[in-house]
Design an enzyme around this catalytic site. Structure first.
Site, mmCIF file in Angstrom:
data_model
loop_
_atom_site.group_PDB
_atom_site.id
_atom_site.type_symbol
_atom_site.label_atom_id
_atom_site.label_comp_id
_atom_site.label_asym_id
_atom_site.label_seq_id
_atom_site.Cartn_x
_atom_site.Cartn_y
_atom_site.Cartn_z
ATOM 1 N N GLN A 68 -8.445 -1.250 2.871
ATOM 2 C CA GLN A 68 -9.232 -2.095 3.767
ATOM 3 C C GLN A 68 -9.382 -1.612 5.217
ATOM 4 O O GLN A 68 -10.475 -1.697 5.784
ATOM 5 C CB GLN A 68 -8.618 -3.513 3.788
ATOM 6 C CG GLN A 68 -9.476 -4.492 4.551
ATOM 7 C CD GLN A 68 -8.893 -5.881 4.672
ATOM 8 O OE1 GLN A 68 -9.282 -6.643 5.530
ATOM 9 N NE2 GLN A 68 -7.959 -6.247 3.828
ATOM 10 N N SER A 69 -8.286 -1.133 5.819
ATOM 11 C CA SER A 69 -8.368 -0.867 7.263
ATOM 12 C C SER A 69 -9.392 0.226 7.576
ATOM 13 O O SER A 69 -10.295 0.016 8.398
ATOM 14 C CB SER A 69 -6.992 -0.475 7.800
ATOM 15 O OG SER A 69 -6.558 0.723 7.177
ATOM 16 N N ARG A 89 -11.481 10.141 -5.112
ATOM 17 C CA ARG A 89 -10.856 10.937 -6.164
ATOM 18 C C ARG A 89 -11.666 10.799 -7.455
ATOM 19 O O ARG A 89 -11.985 9.683 -7.862
ATOM 20 C CB ARG A 89 -9.425 10.453 -6.385
ATOM 21 C CG ARG A 89 -8.551 11.539 -6.980
ATOM 22 C CD ARG A 89 -7.337 10.996 -7.619
ATOM 23 N NE ARG A 89 -6.544 10.146 -6.746
ATOM 24 C CZ ARG A 89 -5.239 10.317 -6.553
ATOM 25 N NH1 ARG A 89 -4.624 11.317 -7.119
ATOM 26 N NH2 ARG A 89 -4.567 9.485 -5.831
ATOM 27 N N PHE A 148 -4.668 7.451 5.005
ATOM 28 C CA PHE A 148 -3.669 7.759 3.988
ATOM 29 C C PHE A 148 -2.275 7.457 4.525
ATOM 30 O O PHE A 148 -2.088 7.270 5.732
ATOM 31 C CB PHE A 148 -3.723 9.245 3.610
ATOM 32 C CG PHE A 148 -4.957 9.617 2.833
ATOM 33 C CD1 PHE A 148 -5.292 8.935 1.669
ATOM 34 C CD2 PHE A 148 -5.769 10.655 3.261
ATOM 35 C CE1 PHE A 148 -6.416 9.280 0.947
ATOM 36 C CE2 PHE A 148 -6.903 11.002 2.546
ATOM 37 C CZ PHE A 148 -7.220 10.310 1.394
ATOM 38 N N LYS A 187 4.823 3.255 4.772
ATOM 39 C CA LYS A 187 3.522 2.798 4.283
ATOM 40 C C LYS A 187 3.403 1.339 4.704
ATOM 41 O O LYS A 187 4.386 0.597 4.647
ATOM 42 C CB LYS A 187 3.468 2.872 2.767
ATOM 43 C CG LYS A 187 3.397 4.295 2.256
ATOM 44 C CD LYS A 187 3.137 4.322 0.771
ATOM 45 C CE LYS A 187 2.955 5.767 0.305
ATOM 46 N NZ LYS A 187 2.595 5.865 -1.104
ATOM 47 N N GLU A 190 -1.387 -5.042 5.160
ATOM 48 C CA GLU A 190 -1.787 -6.128 6.061
ATOM 49 C C GLU A 190 -0.633 -6.995 6.580
ATOM 50 O O GLU A 190 -0.378 -7.078 7.778
ATOM 51 C CB GLU A 190 -2.801 -7.005 5.307
ATOM 52 C CG GLU A 190 -3.172 -8.286 6.013
ATOM 53 C CD GLU A 190 -3.941 -8.074 7.302
ATOM 54 O OE1 GLU A 190 -4.848 -7.239 7.315
ATOM 55 O OE2 GLU A 190 -3.638 -8.749 8.304
ATOM 56 N N ASP A 219 -5.428 -5.176 8.920
ATOM 57 C CA ASP A 219 -6.333 -4.192 8.319
ATOM 58 C C ASP A 219 -7.671 -4.133 9.045
ATOM 59 O O ASP A 219 -8.019 -3.135 9.673
ATOM 60 C CB ASP A 219 -6.589 -4.561 6.853
ATOM 61 C CG ASP A 219 -5.454 -4.104 5.955
ATOM 62 O OD1 ASP A 219 -4.720 -3.186 6.354
ATOM 63 O OD2 ASP A 219 -5.305 -4.652 4.857
ATOM 64 N N GLY A 298 -4.813 -21.256 24.995
ATOM 65 C CA GLY A 298 -5.203 -21.235 26.412
ATOM 66 C C GLY A 298 -4.494 -22.339 27.167
ATOM 67 O O GLY A 298 -3.537 -22.942 26.682
ATOM 68 N N GLY A 299 -4.992 -22.624 28.362
ATOM 69 C CA GLY A 299 -4.331 -23.609 29.208
ATOM 70 C C GLY A 299 -4.701 -25.054 28.895
ATOM 71 O O GLY A 299 -4.152 -25.978 29.481
HETATM 72 N N1 CAO Z 1 -8.160 14.026 -4.342
HETATM 73 C C1 CAO Z 1 -6.865 14.271 -4.628
HETATM 74 N N2 CAO Z 1 -5.847 13.517 -4.179
HETATM 75 C C2 CAO Z 1 -6.184 12.445 -3.411
HETATM 76 C C3 CAO Z 1 -7.506 12.134 -3.092
HETATM 77 C C4 CAO Z 1 -8.536 12.975 -3.586
HETATM 78 N N3 CAO Z 1 -9.812 12.758 -3.314
HETATM 79 N N4 CAO Z 1 -7.501 11.022 -2.329
HETATM 80 C C5 CAO Z 1 -6.209 10.649 -2.198
HETATM 81 N N5 CAO Z 1 -5.421 11.508 -2.847
HETATM 82 C C6 CAO Z 1 -3.956 11.492 -2.922
HETATM 83 C C7 CAO Z 1 -3.294 11.732 -1.592
HETATM 84 O O1 CAO Z 1 -3.345 13.079 -1.251
HETATM 85 C C8 CAO Z 1 -1.900 11.210 -1.854
HETATM 86 O O2 CAO Z 1 -1.152 12.193 -2.510
HETATM 87 P P1 CAO Z 1 0.304 12.706 -2.015
HETATM 88 O O3 CAO Z 1 1.135 11.487 -1.828
HETATM 89 O O4 CAO Z 1 0.727 13.559 -3.167
HETATM 90 O O5 CAO Z 1 0.137 13.444 -0.770
HETATM 91 C C9 CAO Z 1 -2.146 10.098 -2.871
HETATM 92 O O6 CAO Z 1 -3.510 10.214 -3.277
HETATM 93 C C10 CAO Z 1 -1.905 8.688 -2.406
HETATM 94 O O7 CAO Z 1 -2.285 8.463 -1.079
HETATM 95 P P2 CAO Z 1 -1.576 7.314 -0.250
HETATM 96 O O8 CAO Z 1 -0.107 7.585 -0.160
HETATM 97 O O9 CAO Z 1 -2.268 7.136 1.025
HETATM 98 O O10 CAO Z 1 -1.851 6.023 -1.162
HETATM 99 P P3 CAO Z 1 -0.846 4.883 -1.620
HETATM 100 O O11 CAO Z 1 -1.622 4.040 -2.553
HETATM 101 O O12 CAO Z 1 0.444 5.387 -2.095
HETATM 102 O O13 CAO Z 1 -0.548 4.062 -0.260
HETATM 103 C C11 CAO Z 1 -1.206 2.788 1.691
HETATM 104 C C12 CAO Z 1 -1.508 3.165 0.236
HETATM 105 C C13 CAO Z 1 -2.331 1.950 2.180
HETATM 106 C C14 CAO Z 1 0.109 2.005 1.769
HETATM 107 C C15 CAO Z 1 -1.057 4.077 2.516
HETATM 108 O O14 CAO Z 1 -2.209 4.845 2.337
HETATM 109 C C16 CAO Z 1 -0.839 3.810 4.008
HETATM 110 O O15 CAO Z 1 0.256 3.449 4.441
HETATM 111 N N6 CAO Z 1 -1.881 4.031 4.826
HETATM 112 C C17 CAO Z 1 -1.812 3.902 6.257
HETATM 113 C C18 CAO Z 1 -1.776 2.477 6.680
HETATM 114 C C19 CAO Z 1 -2.940 1.696 6.161
HETATM 115 O O16 CAO Z 1 -4.078 2.039 6.315
HETATM 116 N N7 CAO Z 1 -2.616 0.565 5.570
HETATM 117 C C20 CAO Z 1 -3.613 -0.412 5.245
HETATM 118 C C21 CAO Z 1 -4.102 -0.323 3.914
HETATM 119 S S1 CAO Z 1 -5.149 -1.671 3.617
HETATM 120 O O17 CAO Z 1 -4.123 -2.915 3.235
#
Ligand code: CAO
Length: 477
Positions: A68-69, A89, A148, A187, A190, A219, A298-299
């Site tokens: 979302q963010s 992906r 990510f 990680k 929201e 987000d 507010g006030g």
């Molecule tokens: N091709 C190949 N690999 C891909 C890809 C693509 N097109 N797109 C993503 N990937 C891979 C990434 O490289 C990553 O792999 P590694 O861990 O091996 O490096 C993997 O997919 C997962 O990415 P991620 O860790 O970002 O995803 P997640 O689901 O585990 O975590 C989230 C999600 C949101 C917790 C994390 O991305 C995060 O903390 N983001 C920053 C904060 C944020 O934006 N949070 C709000 C999210 S909205 O509620």
């Protein structure tokens, strides 16, 4: 010429040292000189407003966002006219395509409402051919946006050094949960951000636990901050010619939205927060800002009051603010004209310890009217009130449709759906909301844009870099 320059420099150095009238004079002169040459801007367009292109037309975004963010940020940029190329992906796409699905086989509303006006290309960013496509995209685009988990972009090989070397003009914009510090590797979702940013400890009722709010301030709020950072970096790039890193931590974004509570934390050091209803109720304050229920931030004291029909309708409520300048009008409307002169009620400070009773009395009146009747009666005399609108009422609100704040779009697999349009309305950059793309819908179109054609394009197609593993093998066979 060189001597002239030197003496001007020397003059301004001297001026900078002395905070005299001269400095003011020099500073005041500058804008006049700039406006004389039009500030470097082109002539004002003669095209009718709304027909001179969109605000961010020509800006290309390499969108590596998910959930979302990040998607909130890039959708806003797309609404403003940027060409947003969403990299997903192969075979999987943004995880939200399949989350909270309401229509079998169709992209979820979670996805469709956050990815309008974008194009989708599928690329396996870890595949050698995928890396090659990404290199071309980095050269082609102005901004890379990603959210990510910490370190994921680097693990793909897309380090700042690599990106900056490949395209020194590229802006690399990221959302992370926390900024540098003890939690930087976490990680974050929201509600974690709402809690870590100070919002949850100050939301809810004093007697109850901390609460998160339904508005996605962690987000969507951070996405909005990031969009502001990107546009600022694009503006700075006009002068510097180079890109930069833009980072928005969700904790910081939430804190920015909760700044009035940090204000109150500091005020607490100088005495009780008199406008909080707990003060009027004689409840002592602790060391930290307490939860203030529905008190106004507010006030001016405010509270949520029942309206006619509240017994059946959970949203039959109004917010009511007892703003000092309209106190007389409030007294007349609720049938308490004597409160206008009664020393216990006539002044804001006299009212503070009686707010509970005052709001209970006002509620006796609001319970006789619908929330919309309260709105109509009160607004005529400038009493600030607001109906508690349900999402059903918002979805059906005609004026929100007319302004483009709520928009109906058509989608090839899910049919018609509602989305939230651009909340920013501009007279010369008018948003047309378009449906979200299907997974990889624009892959070939974008590859051609990057110069792929003929045998080179065929090689990419069969490489497995843009297709899900099974599909790639089948195509190659
Ligand atoms: N091709 C190949 N690999 C891909 C890809 C693509 N097109 N797109 C993503 N990937 C891979 C990434 O490289 C990553 O792999 P590694 O861990 O091996 O490096 C993997 O997919 C997962 O990415 P991620 O860790 O970002 O995803 P997640 O689901 O585990 O975590 C989230 C999600 C949101 C917790 C994390 O991305 C995060 O903390 N983001 C920053 C904060 C944020 O934006 N949070 C709000 C999210 S909205 O509620």
């Amino acid at each position: 010429m060189a001597t002239k320059k030197k003496s001007r420099k020397a003059k301004s150095r001297a001026a900078a040292k002395k905070p005299t009238k001269k400095v003011v004079k020099l500073a005041a002169k500058k804008p006049a000189a700039k406006s004389a040459n039009g500030n470097g801007l082109p002539r004002p367009s003669s095209k009718p407003y709304g027909q001179a292109g969109k605000a961010l037309e020509g800006v290309r975004i390499l969108d590596f966002t998910h959930v979302q963010s990040g998607p909130t940020c890039t959708q806003l940029l797309a609404y403003m006219g940027a060409d947003v190329i969403k990299v997903e992906r192969p075979g999987v796409g943004d995880i939200t395509r399949g989350q909270l699905r309401d229509v079998k086989g169709a992209d979820s509303l979670y996805f469709t409402m956050l990815n309008g006006n974008k194009r989708s290309i599928t690329i396996d960013s870890k595949h050698p051919k995928g890396k090659e496509i990404l290199e071309r995209l980095i050269k082609y685009c102005d901004v890379l946006v990603e959210n990510f988990a910490p370190g994921a972009l680097d693990r793909m090989g897309l380090t700042w050094d690599y990106v900056h070397k490949t395209n020194p003009r590229m802006i690399v914009a990221s959302v992370k949960g926390f900024g540098p510090g003890p939690y930087e590797d976490c990680k974050v979702y929201e509600n974690v951000a709402q809690c870590a940013g100070g919002a949850a400890s100050t939301t809810g009722f004093r007697e109850g636990p901390p609460l998160v709010t339904g508005a996605q301030i962690g987000d969507s709020g951070t996405g909005l901050h990031l969009a502001f950072g990107i546009v600022s970096a694009l503006y700075q790039r006009i002068r510097t010619g180079r890109g930069q890193k833009v980072l928005c931590a969700m904790q910081d974004g939430v804190l920015n939205l909760a700044r009035v509570k940090l204000r109150d934390q500091q005020r607490l050091g100088h005495g009780p927060l008199t406008e909080y209803s707990q003060h009027g109720e004689g409840v002592a304050f602790g060391k930290a800002v307490p939860r203030a229920g529905n008190d106004s931030g507010g006030g001016q004291p405010g509270w949520i009051l029942k309206c006619k029909g509240w017994e059946e309708d959970p949203d039959s409520y109004t917010y009511f603010i007892t703003q000092a300048p309209v106190w007389g009008a409030i007294c007349d409307i609720i049938g308490k004209p004597e409160w206008k002169t009664d020393p216990d009620y006539a002044t804001p400070s006299a009212r503070l310890p009686r707010l509970k009773h005052i709001f209970a009395t006002i509620e006796e009146w609001t319970k006789t009217k619908t929330k919309f009747e309260v709105m109509e009666i009160c607004n005529k005399v400038d009493i600030p009130v607001g109906p508690i609108l349900s999402m059903k009422e918002i979805a059906e609100d005609r004026s929100l449709r007319e302004t483009g704040s709520v928009v109906e779009v058509d989608h090839p697999t899910r049919g018609k759906y509602l989305t939230v349009g651009n909340p920013v309305k501009m007279s010369d950059s008018i948003t047309e909301v378009k449906r979200s793309p299907l997974l990889g819908e624009h892959t070939e179109e974008i590859l051609r844009l990057l110069g792929y054609s003929g045998g080179e394009l065929d090689a990419v197609k069969t490489s497995g870099a843009i297709t899900a593993p099974e599909k790639g093998r089948a195509q190659a066979a």
